[in-house]
Design a protein around this motif. Structure first.
Motif, PDB file in Angstrom:
ATOM      1  N   MET A  25     128.312 -10.418 144.297  1.00  0.00           N
ATOM      2  CA  MET A  25     129.285 -10.662 143.238  1.00  0.00           C
ATOM      3  C   MET A  25     129.364 -12.144 142.948  1.00  0.00           C
ATOM      4  O   MET A  25     129.159 -12.971 143.824  1.00  0.00           O
ATOM      5  CB  MET A  25     130.682 -10.183 143.665  1.00  0.00           C
ATOM      6  CG  MET A  25     130.846  -8.686 143.732  1.00  0.00           C
ATOM      7  SD  MET A  25     132.462  -8.255 144.425  1.00  0.00           S
ATOM      8  CE  MET A  25     133.572  -8.825 143.131  1.00  0.00           C
ATOM      9  N   GLU A  26     129.707 -12.446 141.696  1.00  0.00           N
ATOM     10  CA  GLU A  26     129.962 -13.833 141.340  1.00  0.00           C
ATOM     11  C   GLU A  26     131.153 -14.315 142.148  1.00  0.00           C
ATOM     12  O   GLU A  26     132.131 -13.580 142.329  1.00  0.00           O
ATOM     13  CB  GLU A  26     130.324 -13.925 139.857  1.00  0.00           C
ATOM     14  CG  GLU A  26     129.163 -13.771 138.933  1.00  0.00           C
ATOM     15  CD  GLU A  26     128.292 -15.007 138.911  1.00  0.00           C
ATOM     16  OE1 GLU A  26     128.839 -16.118 138.991  1.00  0.00           O
ATOM     17  OE2 GLU A  26     127.070 -14.855 138.820  1.00  0.00           O
ATOM     18  N   GLN A  27     131.087 -15.554 142.575  1.00  0.00           N
ATOM     19  CA  GLN A  27     132.157 -16.079 143.399  1.00  0.00           C
ATOM     20  C   GLN A  27     133.491 -16.065 142.659  1.00  0.00           C
ATOM     21  O   GLN A  27     134.520 -15.699 143.231  1.00  0.00           O
ATOM     22  CB  GLN A  27     131.779 -17.502 143.853  1.00  0.00           C
ATOM     23  CG  GLN A  27     132.822 -18.190 144.698  1.00  0.00           C
ATOM     24  CD  GLN A  27     133.862 -18.851 143.830  1.00  0.00           C
ATOM     25  OE1 GLN A  27     133.521 -19.403 142.786  1.00  0.00           O
ATOM     26  NE2 GLN A  27     135.109 -18.775 144.233  1.00  0.00           N
ATOM     27  N   SER A  28     133.464 -16.442 141.386  1.00  0.00           N
ATOM     28  CA  SER A  28     134.733 -16.507 140.648  1.00  0.00           C
ATOM     29  C   SER A  28     135.334 -15.114 140.458  1.00  0.00           C
ATOM     30  O   SER A  28     136.542 -14.925 140.531  1.00  0.00           O
ATOM     31  CB  SER A  28     134.531 -17.179 139.297  1.00  0.00           C
ATOM     32  OG  SER A  28     133.654 -16.413 138.493  1.00  0.00           O
ATOM     33  N   ASN A  29     134.450 -14.193 140.273  1.00  0.00           N
ATOM     34  CA  ASN A  29     134.895 -12.819 140.095  1.00  0.00           C
ATOM     35  C   ASN A  29     135.520 -12.308 141.392  1.00  0.00           C
ATOM     36  O   ASN A  29     136.614 -11.727 141.399  1.00  0.00           O
ATOM     37  CB  ASN A  29     133.687 -11.957 139.697  1.00  0.00           C
ATOM     38  CG  ASN A  29     134.076 -10.561 139.281  1.00  0.00           C
ATOM     39  OD1 ASN A  29     135.238 -10.299 139.020  1.00  0.00           O
ATOM     40  ND2 ASN A  29     133.107  -9.682 139.240  1.00  0.00           N
TER      41      ASN A  29
END
Lengths: 105, 105
Positions: free
Chosen positions: B44-48
């Motif tokens: 997963m994207e870190q920000s997500n």
DNA sequence: TCAATATATGAATATATGAGAAAATACTCA
DNA sequence: TGAGTATTTTCTCATATATTCATATATTGA
């Protein structure tokens, strides 16, 4: 024992993740069987209730059974209430924790 | 015993009503403690991931504990896994019912 | 078939959510 | 303090969901 996908579990939980749908299940638990009774009791628009019912049926939580003009809904698996109770219990404990944390600073 | 509002229960359930959040909790169950480990594991994207973590913290499911640069997350109440297991069990039984219905016609 | 009742659906609108990208912030250690 | 790493925030776009109103459909019994 087969592993149930996170997607399917999330989908079940999502069916319950709306205040009105929790209220609907409680109304059924308390004895109501048809949406013609539930709608006025919960003060919901008929069309809106119909859509929520559809979701609960689609996800296998309610089973619709027509009886003349009305459609009676019954709980597919009574253990759904255990899940709802558990959610309540977790919320309760969480609230207690918050209070303790506040007191502790 | 106080009744927990449908709204609060729905809110807790809603926190679990996303596949990625179920996956996150499973990752933590399996031993991961910080999102720097979870993000690559779940791809997963870190920000997500960060936003999902925020939701889980806000709803009292995870407790964040900073350890240097990293933040370790621990389960506030292990019984959340009982709830997830129960959701899995309900999905499983529901699937069985569907198969039986198909066979019965 | 028609009226009455219960349920479902299409369309419109408002709101909520999910995701990625980039920038901002927080922390550690040299 | 400056570099490097972890995390959060902000912005924005796309999609999903909830709600209402009006209308359609289904069922029963006169």
């Amino acid at each position: 024992m087969p592993v149930i996908s996170t997607k399917l579990r999330a989908r079940l939980l999502d069916a319950l993740a709306h205040p009105n749908r929790v209220r609907i299940l409680e109304a059924i638990k308390s004895g109501y069987t048809c949406s013609c009774e539930i709608a006025p009791d919960l003060n919901m628009e008929q069309s809106n209730l119909s859509r929520h019912m559809k979701i609960l049926v689609e996800r296998g939580i309610l089973i619709p059974e027509r009886e003349g003009v009305r459609i009676n809904y019954r709980i597919a698996d009574e253990d759904i209430f255990k899940l709802l109770d558990m959610a309540g219990e977790l919320v309760r404990r969480n609230a207690e924790r918050s209070i303790l944390e506040e007191e502790a600073g």
